[in-house]
Enzyme design. Sequence first.
Site, PDB file in Angstrom:
ATOM      1  N   HIS A 100       0.790  -1.298  -0.005  1.00 50.14           N
ATOM      2  CA  HIS A 100       0.018   0.249   0.058  1.00 50.14           C
ATOM      3  C   HIS A 100       0.753   1.227  -0.088  1.00 50.14           C
ATOM      4  O   HIS A 100       0.328   2.364  -0.201  1.00 50.14           O
ATOM      5  CB  HIS A 100      -0.999   0.178   1.161  1.00 50.14           C
TER       6      HIS A 100
ATOM      7  N   ASP B   5      -3.356 -10.714  -2.200  1.00 52.78           N
ATOM      8  CA  ASP B   5      -3.984  -9.982  -0.885  1.00 52.78           C
ATOM      9  C   ASP B   5      -5.285  -9.655  -1.180  1.00 52.78           C
ATOM     10  O   ASP B   5      -5.642  -9.199  -2.174  1.00 52.78           O
ATOM     11  CB  ASP B   5      -2.985  -8.984  -0.305  1.00 52.78           C
TER      12      ASP B   5
HETATM   13 ZN    ZN Z   1      -4.288  -6.961   2.829  1.00 46.72          ZN
END
Ligand code: ZN
Length: 341
Positions: free
Chosen positions: A124, A161
Amino acid sequence: MRTGIVNDPIFLKHDQPGHPENSNRLVSVIKGLEENKVLQKVKQLESRVAETNEIVICHTHEYVQYVKEFSEKGGGYLDPDTYSNKYSFTAATTAVGSSIDLTKAVIKGELKNGFALLRPPGHHAISTKSMGFCLFGNIAIAAKVAIAETGISKVAIVDFDVHHGNGTQALVGDDPNILFISSHQYPFYPGTGSIHEIGQGEAEGTIINIPLQQGVGDEGFKTIYENLIIPSLRRFKPDLILVSAGYDAHWDDPLANLSLSLKGFDWISRKLISAADEICSGKIVFFLEGGYNLEVLSYGVANTIRGLLGIGFFEDPIGMSNRPETDVNRVIEGLIKIHNL
Ligand SMILES: [Zn+2]
């Protein structure tokens, strides 16, 4: 040739009890590998801190300096989701440096393949900011350094993910030599990852986002891998496959709502490992991202490493979700059209 791993005690010092991304995650992974006798079969690489000139291949000097100073002063929250403490800068830069070395060792043929058991996670983080428990973009940095320093020309990153790998997308989205494929729950944190985000300029088409509704499970993922992900990898012909391995798409993860089982994760890992065998001489490195059910995480990583070692056996003591699966045909049809697959 052996399977390599990265692990370092500093990864446990970046910690905040009560936060979902805490050190117990990695403690349970390592404990599981010890108990399953998988740990003794792999080679642990010597870890090291990344040089600033490696990190700035993806992040700004200002941001690296900011994280360093913030951490050295004792830390705190870098953003509403991402904590740091006085060990966090060293932990995060050790994650970057060691996973670069693991990646290079696999490229050079010193290791067969690998799994970077690192914290904090990375997919991220963007060039100027931490996000979603991530400080630096471990996998994007490894991909870019691999191309810049080892002579390989193309890398594919597959991210399973449950959250969209917005950071990786932002860091590699203008690089035509890096294919990024993310499957993720959508709409969901961090909000990005629609099928229309496909990369910019020369890199148009090298971002493939597979947004999934709640409830997609083992069968849906099989269909997606067979119809989208594996054909995209075959078409791109990377010299190396890197995998953002988060285990939070499991049905019993506390943070999300996809419906994979451990059996499903095992199938995905082995599918990617065999794609690497077919396309790039088996060169594949997994990077740990999310996964917040400790039992799932521990079994999930152990099964993936068994796959890397070529051990056919896997364990799933948790079983399947009892919810019916959500259909994936519409998203597949949309993506086949957008990406001419
Ligand atoms: Zn995650």
